[in-house]
Design a protein around this motif. Structure first.
Motif, PDB file in Angstrom:
ATOM      1  N   PRO A 193       0.819  -1.219   0.000  1.00 44.19           N
ATOM      2  CA  PRO A 193       0.000   0.000   0.000  1.00 44.19           C
ATOM      3  C   PRO A 193       0.852   1.268   0.000  1.00 44.19           C
ATOM      4  O   PRO A 193       2.002   1.277   0.434  1.00 44.19           O
ATOM      5  N   ALA A 194       0.261   2.343  -0.498  1.00 49.39           N
ATOM      6  CA  ALA A 194       0.891   3.662  -0.472  1.00 49.39           C
ATOM      7  C   ALA A 194      -0.207   4.694  -0.256  1.00 49.39           C
ATOM      8  O   ALA A 194      -1.332   4.529  -0.743  1.00 49.39           O
ATOM      9  N   ILE A 195       0.112   5.749   0.489  1.00 47.60           N
ATOM     10  CA  ILE A 195      -0.875   6.773   0.816  1.00 47.60           C
ATOM     11  C   ILE A 195      -0.470   8.089   0.163  1.00 47.60           C
ATOM     12  O   ILE A 195       0.684   8.514   0.254  1.00 47.60           O
ATOM     13  N   PHE A 196      -1.447   8.754  -0.464  1.00 51.69           N
ATOM     14  CA  PHE A 196      -1.222  10.037  -1.110  1.00 51.69           C
ATOM     15  C   PHE A 196      -2.155  11.070  -0.488  1.00 51.69           C
ATOM     16  O   PHE A 196      -3.328  10.780  -0.229  1.00 51.69           O
ATOM     17  N   ASN A 197      -1.628  12.266  -0.244  1.00 59.52           N
ATOM     18  CA  ASN A 197      -2.378  13.351   0.397  1.00 59.52           C
ATOM     19  C   ASN A 197      -3.012  12.856   1.703  1.00 59.52           C
ATOM     20  O   ASN A 197      -4.246  12.835   1.851  1.00 59.52           O
ATOM     21  N   PRO A 198      -2.188  12.451   2.673  1.00 56.58           N
ATOM     22  CA  PRO A 198      -2.688  11.746   3.863  1.00 56.58           C
ATOM     23  C   PRO A 198      -3.678  12.523   4.726  1.00 56.58           C
ATOM     24  O   PRO A 198      -4.439  11.909   5.481  1.00 56.58           O
ATOM     25  N   GLY A 200      -6.028  14.482   3.459  1.00 53.75           N
ATOM     26  CA  GLY A 200      -7.138  14.864   2.595  1.00 53.75           C
ATOM     27  C   GLY A 200      -8.454  14.232   2.985  1.00 53.75           C
ATOM     28  O   GLY A 200      -8.541  13.341   3.843  1.00 53.75           O
ATOM     29  N   SER A 201      -9.502  14.678   2.297  1.00 51.31           N
ATOM     30  CA  SER A 201     -10.851  14.166   2.526  1.00 51.31           C
ATOM     31  C   SER A 201     -11.667  14.402   1.250  1.00 51.31           C
ATOM     32  O   SER A 201     -11.475  15.422   0.583  1.00 51.31           O
ATOM     33  N   PRO A 202     -12.583  13.462   0.934  1.00 50.66           N
ATOM     34  CA  PRO A 202     -12.877  12.195   1.598  1.00 50.66           C
ATOM     35  C   PRO A 202     -11.783  11.160   1.379  1.00 50.66           C
ATOM     36  O   PRO A 202     -10.882  11.360   0.572  1.00 50.66           O
ATOM     37  N   ARG A 203     -11.895  10.046   2.129  1.00 47.86           N
ATOM     38  CA  ARG A 203     -10.888   8.994   2.075  1.00 47.86           C
ATOM     39  C   ARG A 203     -11.278   7.957   1.020  1.00 47.86           C
ATOM     40  O   ARG A 203     -12.323   7.314   1.133  1.00 47.86           O
ATOM     41  N   PHE A 204     -10.419   7.808   0.015  1.00 47.85           N
ATOM     42  CA  PHE A 204     -10.628   6.824  -1.039  1.00 47.85           C
ATOM     43  C   PHE A 204      -9.566   5.738  -0.933  1.00 47.85           C
ATOM     44  O   PHE A 204      -8.380   6.044  -0.786  1.00 47.85           O
ATOM     45  N   VAL A 205      -9.986   4.482  -1.030  1.00 46.13           N
ATOM     46  CA  VAL A 205      -9.054   3.398  -1.327  1.00 46.13           C
ATOM     47  C   VAL A 205      -9.128   3.158  -2.827  1.00 46.13           C
ATOM     48  O   VAL A 205     -10.225   3.028  -3.393  1.00 46.13           O
ATOM     49  N   ARG A 217      -3.814  11.415  -9.603  1.00 44.88           N
ATOM     50  CA  ARG A 217      -3.704  12.872  -9.753  1.00 44.88           C
ATOM     51  C   ARG A 217      -5.072  13.546  -9.655  1.00 44.88           C
ATOM     52  O   ARG A 217      -5.222  14.583  -8.996  1.00 44.88           O
ATOM     53  N   GLU A 218      -6.074  12.979 -10.324  1.00 47.96           N
ATOM     54  CA  GLU A 218      -7.398  13.598 -10.321  1.00 47.96           C
ATOM     55  C   GLU A 218      -8.032  13.577  -8.935  1.00 47.96           C
ATOM     56  O   GLU A 218      -8.686  14.542  -8.523  1.00 47.96           O
ATOM     57  N   LEU A 219      -7.851  12.505  -8.200  1.00 47.22           N
ATOM     58  CA  LEU A 219      -8.425  12.419  -6.854  1.00 47.22           C
ATOM     59  C   LEU A 219      -7.720  13.354  -5.888  1.00 47.22           C
ATOM     60  O   LEU A 219      -8.366  14.085  -5.114  1.00 47.22           O
ATOM     61  N   THR A 220      -6.401  13.368  -5.900  1.00 46.89           N
ATOM     62  CA  THR A 220      -5.674  14.238  -4.964  1.00 46.89           C
ATOM     63  C   THR A 220      -5.855  15.705  -5.337  1.00 46.89           C
ATOM     64  O   THR A 220      -5.861  16.573  -4.454  1.00 46.89           O
ATOM     65  N   ALA A 221      -6.007  16.012  -6.624  1.00 50.98           N
ATOM     66  CA  ALA A 221      -6.253  17.401  -7.024  1.00 50.98           C
ATOM     67  C   ALA A 221      -7.573  17.914  -6.470  1.00 50.98           C
ATOM     68  O   ALA A 221      -7.755  19.131  -6.304  1.00 50.98           O
ATOM     69  N   ARG A 222      -8.473  17.011  -6.152  1.00 51.07           N
ATOM     70  CA  ARG A 222      -9.764  17.384  -5.566  1.00 51.07           C
ATOM     71  C   ARG A 222      -9.756  17.284  -4.049  1.00 51.07           C
ATOM     72  O   ARG A 222     -10.806  17.359  -3.410  1.00 51.07           O
ATOM     73  N   GLY A 223      -8.564  17.100  -3.480  1.00 53.36           N
ATOM     74  CA  GLY A 223      -8.421  17.098  -2.030  1.00 53.36           C
ATOM     75  C   GLY A 223      -8.574  15.762  -1.359  1.00 53.36           C
ATOM     76  O   GLY A 223      -8.531  15.676  -0.122  1.00 53.36           O
ATOM     77  N   CYS A 224      -8.734  14.693  -2.117  1.00 49.40           N
ATOM     78  CA  CYS A 224      -8.967  13.382  -1.511  1.00 49.40           C
ATOM     79  C   CYS A 224      -7.685  12.797  -0.915  1.00 49.40           C
ATOM     80  O   CYS A 224      -6.587  13.000  -1.431  1.00 49.40           O
ATOM     81  N   LYS A 225      -7.863  12.040   0.142  1.00 49.74           N
ATOM     82  CA  LYS A 225      -6.822  11.121   0.604  1.00 49.74           C
ATOM     83  C   LYS A 225      -6.971   9.845  -0.209  1.00 49.74           C
ATOM     84  O   LYS A 225      -8.081   9.326  -0.367  1.00 49.74           O
ATOM     85  N   GLU A 242     -10.886   2.306   6.704  1.00 45.92           N
ATOM     86  CA  GLU A 242     -12.099   3.093   6.890  1.00 45.92           C
ATOM     87  C   GLU A 242     -12.342   4.058   5.731  1.00 45.92           C
ATOM     88  O   GLU A 242     -12.524   5.270   5.908  1.00 45.92           O
ATOM     89  N   PRO A 243     -12.378   3.531   4.508  1.00 46.32           N
ATOM     90  CA  PRO A 243     -12.605   4.410   3.351  1.00 46.32           C
ATOM     91  C   PRO A 243     -14.048   4.902   3.291  1.00 46.32           C
ATOM     92  O   PRO A 243     -14.978   4.188   3.665  1.00 46.32           O
ATOM     93  N   GLN A 244     -14.216   6.112   2.811  1.00 45.02           N
ATOM     94  CA  GLN A 244     -15.556   6.599   2.512  1.00 45.02           C
ATOM     95  C   GLN A 244     -16.004   6.135   1.129  1.00 45.02           C
ATOM     96  O   GLN A 244     -17.197   6.188   0.816  1.00 45.02           O
ATOM     97  N   ALA A 245     -15.055   5.702   0.336  1.00 42.13           N
ATOM     98  CA  ALA A 245     -15.371   5.122  -0.962  1.00 42.13           C
ATOM     99  C   ALA A 245     -14.188   4.289  -1.428  1.00 42.13           C
ATOM    100  O   ALA A 245     -13.039   4.556  -1.050  1.00 42.13           O
ATOM    101  N   VAL A 246     -14.487   3.300  -2.251  1.00 44.31           N
ATOM    102  CA  VAL A 246     -13.449   2.470  -2.868  1.00 44.31           C
ATOM    103  C   VAL A 246     -13.600   2.618  -4.379  1.00 44.31           C
ATOM    104  O   VAL A 246     -14.706   2.470  -4.914  1.00 44.31           O
TER     105      VAL A 246
END
Length: 389
Positions: A193-198, A200-205, A217-225, A242-246
């Motif tokens: 595993p690797a974590i980007f924008n730790p 951030g929110s919401p939390r995506f796996v 890039r698209e997810l982290t540009a929108r502030g997501c972890k 504990e992802p809010q979305a996968v």
């Protein structure tokens, strides 16, 4: 120095050209190779994009495929590693060329802008063979009429391949696996595993079945972890973050044989938002009870119109897939979100009661270039604010 190279198809057709990039096998080499043991062999598909050869070569979804470019000229703007799509920038262990070979009509060999390298050198650096001066129009028409088929590049002396050598190559191809039934996930994606924008929110796996770099890039540009996880991760391992979305990523091969990934998705449905892109769309559909099938020649390119069935609007998309979800197999409660405007195939599904949404195409690389990026905004909007136990 240019030398003779041949593309041999499983139907016996031979296309003559000149070699570039990495070495291709000689006919004599084939006697010591196990099936699937050579990078210059695989399923031959055509891509209708006018540019983007670097992104195509590094797209994990092209693993096991020889890519024919229908646009006649390639290489004029060079290559840079920063353009690569094989995983995030800080994961050098999973980056590089994923396609098995490149087939072009005309290869540019002149100077390129400072800081870039030529296409020939780029393929050489990764030991991937290419062939130029091929009748790509005739080859594309053959694939369109008869469907994608197995093929391979071989080096030989002279301008013709002898009947004996052709039969040797065909014997090898007969033992080479079809794309239907192939599990190629071991060749792509991360292993840890690797974590980007730790923060951030919401939390995506992001389940990495061969994820393209632009998805992160698209997810982290929108502030997501974003937690990037290996494709073999179980539902329990994914939910531990504990992802809010996968989000299930794109990837290569036949989705129907990916039993472990399908089981993991089944364990996620109803416990968090579950979204998918390309292979991810197919895996979610299979987990929900639908079926997939091999397409005749698939969709590969950046000019595929898709209709949003919610709004009736049509937009142009980037696509790379050889399998499709069968609409008549969709279970009750699952409906079509997107539809291909050319052939009517399913390009996305939705199930609002279980918070499932998918796209068969690639919103992270839309040709506009922003035509489909709103889909990431929709995924984020649909991410639940609470995490289910």
């Amino acid at each position: 120095m240019e030398h003779s190279r041949f593309l041999v198809l499983e139907n016996g057709q031979v296309f003559y050209g000149k070699g570039f990039g990495g070495a291709a096998a000689s006919v004599a080499d084939l006697k010591g190779l196990a099936p699937a043991g050579y990078s210059g062999a695989g399923e031959v598909v055509f891509n209708t994009a006018m540019s983007g050869y670097h992104e195509v070569l590094t797209d994990p979804s092209y693993t096991g495929q020889l890519v024919v470019l229908t646009y006649p000229h390639a290489g004029n703007y060079g290559d840079m590693d920063e353009w690569g799509e094989s995983g995030p920038e800080n994961r050098d262990d999973i980056r590089g060329i994923k396609a098995a070979a490149l087939i072009v009509r005309s290869l540019y060999r002149g100077p390129v802008p400072a800081g870039r390298i030529g296409l020939d050198e780029f393929l050489k650096n990764h030991s991937i063979p290419g062939i130029t001066e091929v009748d790509t129009r005739g080859l594309t028409l053959m694939l369109r009429d008869h469907g994608s088929m197995r093929g391979m590049l071989v080096d030989a002396a002279g301008d013709e391949l002898s009947d004996k050598d052709r039969e040797t190559v065909l014997a090898y191809l007969r033992g080479f696996p079809d794309m239907e039934g192939r599990n190629l996930l071991a060749d792509v994606g991360c292993s840890v595993p690797a974590i980007f924008n730790p923060t951030g929110s919401p939390r995506f796996v992001l389940l990495d079945c061969g994820s393209k770099a632009n998805i992160v890039r698209e997810l982290t540009a929108r502030g997501c972890k974003v937690v990037l996880m290996p494709s073999l991760s179980s539902a329990e391992e994914i939910l531990a973050y504990e992802p809010q979305a996968v989000l299930i990523s794109n990837g290569p091969g036949d989705p129907a044989v990916l039993e472990q990934q399908i089981s993991a998705v089944q364990g996620l449905i109803g416990k968090t938002g579950v979204f998918g892109i390309c292979l991810g769309h197919q895996l979610i559909s299979l987990a929900a009870g639908a079926k997939t099938a091999k397409m005749k020649f698939g969709h590969h390119g950046v000019n595929h119109p898709v209709r949003d069935e919610e709004t009736g609007k049509v937009f142009v998309t980037s696509q790379n897939h050889g399998f499709t979800v069968l609409e008549d197999s969709l279970p009750e409660g699952v409906s079509v979100w997107f539809r291909n405007a050319n052939d009517g195939t399913v390009e996305g599904i939705k199930d609002d009661s279980r918070n499932l949404r998918t796209a068969q195409f690639h919103p992270e690389s839309s040709p506009g270039p922003d035509d489909a990026k709103w889909i990431f905004d929709r995924f984020i909007e649909l991410a639940p604010t609470t995490v289910h136990a």
